[in-house]
Enzyme design. Sequence first.
Site, PDB file in Angstrom:
ATOM      1  N   TYR A  56       0.829  -1.208   0.000  1.00  0.00           N
ATOM      2  CA  TYR A  56       0.000   0.000   0.000  1.00  0.00           C
ATOM      3  C   TYR A  56       0.862   1.257   0.000  1.00  0.00           C
ATOM      4  CZ  TYR A  56      -3.114   3.641   1.765  1.00  0.00           C
ATOM      5  OH  TYR A  56      -3.807   4.808   1.923  1.00  0.00           O
ATOM      6  N   SER A 139      -3.412  15.042   8.064  1.00  0.00           N
ATOM      7  CA  SER A 139      -4.459  14.603   7.144  1.00  0.00           C
ATOM      8  C   SER A 139      -5.794  14.506   7.861  1.00  0.00           C
ATOM      9  CB  SER A 139      -4.085  13.227   6.566  1.00  0.00           C
ATOM     10  OG  SER A 139      -5.187  12.644   5.889  1.00  0.00           O
ATOM     11  N   GLN A 162      -5.217  19.112   6.036  1.00  0.00           N
ATOM     12  CA  GLN A 162      -5.579  18.723   4.677  1.00  0.00           C
ATOM     13  C   GLN A 162      -6.977  18.119   4.650  1.00  0.00           C
ATOM     14  OE1 GLN A 162      -5.613  15.157   4.014  1.00  0.00           O
ATOM     15  NE2 GLN A 162      -6.363  15.394   1.920  1.00  0.00           N
ATOM     16  N   TYR A 164     -10.269  16.553   1.893  1.00  0.00           N
ATOM     17  CA  TYR A 164     -10.566  15.957   0.590  1.00  0.00           C
ATOM     18  C   TYR A 164     -11.826  16.575  -0.011  1.00  0.00           C
ATOM     19  CZ  TYR A 164      -7.257  12.270   1.906  1.00  0.00           C
ATOM     20  OH  TYR A 164      -6.142  11.579   2.286  1.00  0.00           O
ATOM     21  N   THR A 190      -7.148  18.725  -1.172  1.00  0.00           N
ATOM     22  CA  THR A 190      -6.628  17.759  -2.142  1.00  0.00           C
ATOM     23  C   THR A 190      -7.668  17.544  -3.225  1.00  0.00           C
ATOM     24  OG1 THR A 190      -5.228  16.622  -0.530  1.00  0.00           O
ATOM     25  CG2 THR A 190      -5.877  15.377  -2.475  1.00  0.00           C
ATOM     26  N   ARG A 199      -4.965   0.596  -7.680  1.00  0.00           N
ATOM     27  CA  ARG A 199      -3.680   0.165  -7.120  1.00  0.00           C
ATOM     28  C   ARG A 199      -3.658  -1.356  -7.056  1.00  0.00           C
ATOM     29  NH1 ARG A 199      -4.361   4.917  -2.569  1.00  0.00           N
ATOM     30  NH2 ARG A 199      -4.696   6.547  -4.127  1.00  0.00           N
ATOM     31  N   LYS A 283      -4.073  21.374  -3.507  1.00  0.00           N
ATOM     32  CA  LYS A 283      -3.074  20.315  -3.704  1.00  0.00           C
ATOM     33  C   LYS A 283      -3.528  19.359  -4.796  1.00  0.00           C
ATOM     34  CE  LYS A 283      -0.632  16.715  -1.048  1.00  0.00           C
ATOM     35  NZ  LYS A 283      -1.057  15.517  -1.810  1.00  0.00           N
ATOM     36  N   HIS A 307      -0.429  13.230  -6.666  1.00  0.00           N
ATOM     37  CA  HIS A 307      -0.761  12.271  -5.617  1.00  0.00           C
ATOM     38  C   HIS A 307       0.264  11.137  -5.553  1.00  0.00           C
ATOM     39  CE1 HIS A 307      -4.181  11.922  -2.803  1.00  0.00           C
ATOM     40  NE2 HIS A 307      -3.815  10.662  -2.694  1.00  0.00           N
ATOM     41  N   ARG A 310      -0.211   7.822  -7.507  1.00  0.00           N
ATOM     42  CA  ARG A 310      -1.145   6.822  -7.007  1.00  0.00           C
ATOM     43  C   ARG A 310      -2.531   6.930  -7.637  1.00  0.00           C
ATOM     44  NH1 ARG A 310       0.468   4.405  -2.337  1.00  0.00           N
ATOM     45  NH2 ARG A 310      -1.566   4.377  -1.300  1.00  0.00           N
ATOM     46  N   ASP A 338       5.612  18.539  -4.899  1.00  0.00           N
ATOM     47  CA  ASP A 338       5.935  17.195  -4.401  1.00  0.00           C
ATOM     48  C   ASP A 338       5.944  16.213  -5.558  1.00  0.00           C
ATOM     49  OD1 ASP A 338       3.435  15.806  -4.845  1.00  0.00           O
ATOM     50  OD2 ASP A 338       2.637  16.550  -2.972  1.00  0.00           O
ATOM     51  N   ILE A 341      10.526  12.814  -4.835  1.00  0.00           N
ATOM     52  CA  ILE A 341      11.699  13.281  -4.095  1.00  0.00           C
ATOM     53  C   ILE A 341      12.379  12.103  -3.396  1.00  0.00           C
ATOM     54  CG2 ILE A 341      12.522  14.737  -2.200  1.00  0.00           C
ATOM     55  CD1 ILE A 341      11.612  16.358  -4.582  1.00  0.00           C
ATOM     56  N   GLY A 361       6.552  12.580   0.829  1.00  0.00           N
ATOM     57  CA  GLY A 361       5.560  11.632   1.319  1.00  0.00           C
ATOM     58  C   GLY A 361       6.171  10.285   1.617  1.00  0.00           C
TER      59      GLY A 361
END
Length: 431
Positions: A56, A139, A162, A164, A190, A199, A283, A307, A310, A338, A341, A361
């Site tokens: 995950y 989050s 953050q 959603y 986000t 995924r 974001k 993201h 993902r 982001d 990195i 992240g």
Amino acid sequence: MLTPHDLKIHKLLRLFSPLVRPIVNIPARRRLRKAVNIADLRLCAESRLHKMCFGYLDSGGDDEITIRRNKDAYTQLEMHFKVLSGLSPPLDLSTTIFGSKVDIPFFASPTAGNKMFHMDGESAVATASKVNNSVYCLSSLATTSVDDIAKILTPEHPKLFQVYVWKDRDILRDILGKAKAGGIQTMALTVDFSWYGNRERDIRNNFTIPPSYSLQQCIEAIKAPAWTWDFLSNPPYNYALLDKDVPADSLASFVNSQLYPQFSWEDAKWLCEEWTHGPKAIKGICRPEDAVKALECGFTTIWVSNHGGRQLDTSPATIDVLPAIRKAVGPNVEVIHDGGIQRGTDIAKAIALGADGVAIGKPYLYGLAAGGTPGVLRTFDILRIELDRAMGLLGCGTIEELKKEGPELIKRREMSLRDCQGARYSKAGMI
């Protein structure tokens, strides 16, 4: 099916934790001491975590092409260094992010369910943010409450909350209220998570929160004794900002019920109007036009992100779209970057090409999974030392100097196969 937590076995096991936990974590501590870069921390995380949890953490959408693009794009950027710059280490890495003075230009991005990886959870990240005087991000799917974070960070410490694109505005108002009451100064919406990405590693690993106690998962749990003891000897974690009485295994149904593909720019404008006491970041921006529209809606910060690869596979590497977004919004709008990195040089390149701050992240989650609070601290140490060295070798003594001279120091080249080798690629596969 009754689970060990239903039977309250964790209360009994916890009595033995002072003896057992140090023993089962001996290999993890040894691996962590030997880690010299983020690629090493990834291997440390894989060795300690349950297979489905590592999958995950490590995975991306579909064929995971965007994960590879995010990382490989940095190898196409050459650093044309200056010499004889007269610099003295350590350099001044301080800057201003979200209106607050910080000691380093990078910070831990908000991520959901940190206690899935280690029971230190979000508290470990808050501790690392405190030690490094960096922005802390929480989050809305955190497994640690705002009040618990407030026990670690002072009211003045820069903090971001953050959210959603959820369907229920009452839920959004409620969690924004908790964030305001907890002294959080900045809000980030986000916007690249209105649909759930595909995924496939999660499907193959039969990923569930918490484990389903199938034969496959029990076998994998035996292979990860440190993670398993951590999980079984502690109370079941929950998503603390939603409803502390709702267990984590309700996450999937909750997210599926609240994901709102119809969320529009009008909804985003409403959210901006709800948050009136600090900076507002959006974001998940990859297009210059969307960045401009976000400013018109009332956002003050543009966060360039896909993201972490993902969501939509084959979306562009964020470092590739960063310069165009900076050009579209002009020099005075704050831009956060982001994606991909893994090195201090990556951070330096992002700042040189237009970012005011850089969010990480996977790197800090690898550290968390590898060893809790010491692992997150190790992540920050690795990247801070690498960034200091990269800027010194590049010939820039401050973040402002790097921003000013960056476009002349970072040049694009054609990628060769030799670029896609080294620590970014390990014996365990792509990182």
